[in-house]
Design an enzyme around this catalytic site. Structure first.
Site, PDB file in Angstrom:
ATOM      1  CB  ILE A   1      -0.930   0.208   1.123  1.00 62.00           C
ATOM      2  CG1 ILE A   1      -0.382  -0.260   2.194  1.00 62.00           C
ATOM      3  CG2 ILE A   1      -2.139  -0.674   0.495  1.00 62.00           C
ATOM      4  CD1 ILE A   1      -1.204   0.013   3.788  1.00 62.00           C
ATOM      5  N   GLY A   2       2.018   1.137   0.228  1.00 59.32           N
ATOM      6  CA  GLY A   2       3.074   2.321   0.474  1.00 59.32           C
ATOM      7  C   GLY A   2       4.476   2.043   0.507  1.00 59.32           C
TER       8      GLY A   2
ATOM      9  N   GLY B   1       7.990   4.578   1.555  1.00 57.17           N
ATOM     10  CA  GLY B   1       9.046   5.850   1.783  1.00 57.17           C
ATOM     11  C   GLY B   1      10.158   5.997   1.530  1.00 57.17           C
TER      12      GLY B   1
ATOM     13  CB  SER C   1      13.430   4.979   6.035  1.00 55.17           C
ATOM     14  OG  SER C   1      12.159   5.047   7.151  1.00 55.17           O
ATOM     15  CB  ALA C   2       9.598   0.990   5.738  1.00 53.65           C
TER      16      ALA C   2
ATOM     17  CB  VAL D   1       3.714   0.416   4.400  1.00 55.45           C
ATOM     18  CG1 VAL D   1       2.161   0.397   4.944  1.00 55.45           C
ATOM     19  CG2 VAL D   1       4.887   1.148   5.039  1.00 55.45           C
TER      20      VAL D   1
ATOM     21  CE  LYS E   1       7.949   2.471   7.929  1.00 56.82           C
ATOM     22  NZ  LYS E   1       7.175   4.859   8.899  1.00 56.82           N
TER      23      LYS E   1
ATOM     24  CG  ASP F   1      11.094  12.492   7.646  1.00 54.71           C
ATOM     25  OD1 ASP F   1      10.354  13.317   6.917  1.00 54.71           O
ATOM     26  OD2 ASP F   1      10.272  11.526   7.722  1.00 54.71           O
TER      27      ASP F   1
HETATM   28  N1  LIG Z   1      -0.724   2.421   9.142  1.00 58.30           N
HETATM   29  C1  LIG Z   1      -0.910   2.555   8.167  1.00 58.30           C
HETATM   30  N2  LIG Z   1      -2.351   2.793   7.201  1.00 58.30           N
HETATM   31  C2  LIG Z   1      -2.152   2.907   6.241  1.00 58.30           C
HETATM   32  N3  LIG Z   1      -1.588   3.664   4.683  1.00 58.30           N
HETATM   33  C3  LIG Z   1       0.247   3.867   5.171  1.00 58.30           C
HETATM   34  C4  LIG Z   1       0.332   3.267   7.222  1.00 58.30           C
HETATM   35  N4  LIG Z   1       1.499   3.368   7.446  1.00 58.30           N
HETATM   36  C5  LIG Z   1       2.093   4.293   5.968  1.00 58.30           C
HETATM   37  N5  LIG Z   1       1.486   3.984   5.377  1.00 58.30           N
HETATM   38  C6  LIG Z   1       1.737   4.416   3.506  1.00 58.30           C
HETATM   39  O1  LIG Z   1       2.494   4.384   3.120  1.00 58.30           O
HETATM   40  C7  LIG Z   1       3.897   4.964   2.825  1.00 58.30           C
HETATM   41  C8  LIG Z   1       5.369   5.055   3.402  1.00 58.30           C
HETATM   42  O2  LIG Z   1       5.085   4.950   4.894  1.00 58.30           O
HETATM   43  P1  LIG Z   1       5.644   5.419   6.217  1.00 58.30           P
HETATM   44  O3  LIG Z   1       5.041   5.177   7.577  1.00 58.30           O
HETATM   45  O4  LIG Z   1       5.829   6.738   5.763  1.00 58.30           O
HETATM   46  O5  LIG Z   1       7.030   4.800   4.944  1.00 58.30           O
HETATM   47  P2  LIG Z   1       8.355   6.041   5.641  1.00 58.30           P
HETATM   48  O6  LIG Z   1       8.870   5.897   6.787  1.00 58.30           O
HETATM   49  O7  LIG Z   1       9.675   4.679   4.765  1.00 58.30           O
HETATM   50  O8  LIG Z   1       8.748   7.092   4.962  1.00 58.30           O
HETATM   51  C9  LIG Z   1       3.004   6.269   3.312  1.00 58.30           C
HETATM   52  O9  LIG Z   1       3.022   7.611   2.406  1.00 58.30           O
HETATM   53  C10 LIG Z   1       1.674   5.856   3.335  1.00 58.30           C
HETATM   54  O10 LIG Z   1       0.699   6.320   1.873  1.00 58.30           O
HETATM   55 MG   LIG Z   2       6.873   8.035   5.286  1.00 54.93          MG
END
Ligand SMILES: Nc1ncnc2c1ncn2[C@@H]1O[C@H](COP(=O)(O)OP(=O)(O)O)[C@@H](O)[C@H]1O
Ligand SMILES: [Mg+2]
Length: 226
Positions: free
Chosen positions: A34-35, A37, A39-40, A42, A53, A134
């Site tokens: 679903i996403g 970023g 560093s990770a 998800v 994550k 951030d």
């Molecule tokens: N708990 C969650 N529920 C739904 N979508 C999520 C959730 N956590 C992250 N995402 C999606 O995944 C993307 C990347 O997650 P994120 O935690 O921001 O990663 P990073 O730490 O690598 O930036 C987010 O921008 C969002 O779209």
């Molecule tokens: Mg992020």
């Protein structure tokens, strides 16, 4: 879910780091990406309301840091609940909704109320002794209940002050919340604003010379990938 099942799911995710982000090479059919970023990645665990994550090799240390922060934020409904964590992963609430960044791109309106809610979340974090950092529009999700949730708290323990959120709010109040501004802002326009901001032109246009002495921030944070 028991820890064994979670470990199997985490182990099923194979990630390759590319120049502009991460690519999933393989993962269990029980997961949906679903996403991703900085560093990770998800993934939603199908048939549950939870996500995993997963931090790829080189980023694993962030899992522990982010888990500690979430533990401090568990009494605030503006953050997702943390269910479990391991050496390279977190299990969190799945937050249904659209990030505020995607709201801008897709023309889904959000209001000052949502920004105030995010500020309440950050104020709560500060009361827990944290230093919210951030913070950008991809880390705030507008939910179908018309409220927001803040995700990605990994950098809330950093010591340096992060101006980014104040810059973003300045732009939202100067442009987006004005009556004449359309709800939908094309990606190209968002990128142009970032470039203008970087070159200190928008600050002059908006009469905020002093504020933008510390610029460059928006260009690599607000509009681009996290
Ligand atoms: N708990 C969650 N529920 C739904 N979508 C999520 C959730 N956590 C992250 N995402 C999606 O995944 C993307 C990347 O997650 P994120 O935690 O921001 O990663 P990073 O730490 O690598 O930036 C987010 O921008 C969002 O779209
Ligand atoms: Mg992020």
């Amino acid at each position: 879910m028991d820890p064994g099942e979670i470990s199997v799911l985490v182990a099923s995710i194979s990630i390759r780091e590319e120049k502009h982000g991460f690519t999933i090479i393989s993962m269990s059919p029980a997961l949906t990406l679903i996403g991703s970023g900085r560093s990770a990645v998800v993934c939603k665990i199908r048939s549950t309301n939870r996500v995993i994550k997963v931090f790829p090799s080189g980023y694993e240390h962030i899992a522990g840091e982010e888990a500690t922060v979430y533990e401090q934020l568990q009494d605030c409904a503006l953050f997702p609940e943390l269910y479990a964590s391991g050496a390279n992963y977190l299990v969190l609430d799945y937050i249904d909704g659209v990030t505020l960044y995607d709201c801008l791109v897709q023309g889904i309106p959000f209001t000052k109320k949502h920004i105030d809610e995010a500020d309440q979340a950050f104020a709560y974090a500060k009361r827990q002794g944290l230093n919210p950092a951030d913070i950008h529009l991809r880390n705030i999700i507008l939910t179908p209940a018309n409220t927001i949730k803040v995700i990605d708290v990994a950098r809330f323990k950093q010591e340096e002050y992060d101006q980014q959120w104040e810059d973003i709010k300045f732009y939202l109040h100067s442009i987006y919340f004005k009556r004449y501004c359309p709800n939908r802002i094309p990606i190209l326009v968002l990128r142009s604003i970032a470039t203008l901001y970087k070159n200190k032109l928008t600050s002059r246009l908006l009469g905020r010379r002093k504020h933008v002495r510390k610029t460059g921030l928006i260009a690599n944070s607000m509009w681009k990938k996290p």
